[in-house]
Design a protein around this motif. Sequence first.
Motif, short mmCIF file in Angstrom:
data_model
loop_
_atom_site.label_atom_id
_atom_site.label_comp_id
_atom_site.label_asym_id
_atom_site.label_seq_id
_atom_site.Cartn_x
_atom_site.Cartn_y
_atom_site.Cartn_z
N ALA A 66 -1.22 7.41 7.85
CA ALA A 66 -1.62 8.06 6.69
C ALA A 66 -1.29 7.33 5.57
O ALA A 66 -2.28 7.00 4.37
N LEU A 67 -0.12 6.66 5.40
CA LEU A 67 0.36 5.93 4.35
C LEU A 67 0.11 4.51 4.59
O LEU A 67 0.49 3.76 3.72
N GLN A 68 -0.66 4.05 5.81
CA GLN A 68 -0.78 2.62 5.95
C GLN A 68 0.40 1.48 5.88
O GLN A 68 0.39 0.79 5.47
N LEU A 69 1.58 2.29 6.52
CA LEU A 69 2.79 1.49 6.31
C LEU A 69 2.73 0.66 7.30
O LEU A 69 3.76 -0.38 7.29
N ALA A 70 1.97 0.43 8.39
CA ALA A 70 2.01 -0.51 9.47
C ALA A 70 1.98 -1.99 8.74
O ALA A 70 2.35 -2.86 9.29
#
Length: 289
Positions: A66-70
């Motif tokens: 959801a936070l696109q941390l990848a």
Amino acid sequence: MPKPGWQAFARTLRAARESAGFASARAFYLQCGGRKFFGVGYRQYLNVESGLCGPGAALLDKVLLALQLASDAPRCRKLLRDYLACLVASESLMTVILQALSGSGEDAAAAAPLQRALARQSEARATLLSREQADCIDASLATFWLWNIIINDCEPRSPEEMARMTGLPAAEVSQALKSLHALGLAAKDRDGRWYCGQRRRVFRFPRDEHYALGRERHHRYLDRIAAAGGGRLLLRHYSIFRGSEHEMLAYGPNLRAAVEGANVCEVAEKGPDTGLMVVEVSARKIFPY
């Protein structure tokens, strides 16, 4: 009572959520799909953000998506480091684990030199926009396209020239430039021409989805420009397959990297075939089956 170990994780999680443009835990939870997406109720998620407990692996996976941390290695590394620190009681064991996962050794040697060079170049030129600035840019067709013109241009342009270029009414162009100027997104020289004082920077928005609400509006504008002879489609590729939404979201950073990599075609000066390039990628889920 908040647990000391999970409090550090919770602080990092809140910082990541706010950096992504979600003002509150509730807004983040609801806008990303609520229980259907996260697999837990809001109260359970709030307990995690409050440091009362840690997330299970499934919930943490959803939060990262959801936070696109990848696609944001430093923030992702910080969050996972805090998460592991709560699970591993031994400080010495934690050190060994972090060293093993640090990216040194064979994995780092195998990384493409060009990708590392592009990442360093992008990071050196990065400027984070505020939420207010991002909202201003996406407020209208005029603010969006005028800002994109001036940040990619070497020479200042007059409002009249930009009106002719975009096909937008002169009054809208004038008002849009004033709005951009008020937030430091545009500057005017002594001849009344407009430019960007931070040209050649890589601007980052609080959320990658900042175009989402107005995307159809921008597509209609691009179609109108193309119909008027002001542009043409250079490339289009499709891939249609049955797939997992979860895995598609996890693959997102690769698509983003491909789009950002197109910036290697960027040039500073006007040439015989130069123009403002619009490169985008989208993945749409249809016909659930």
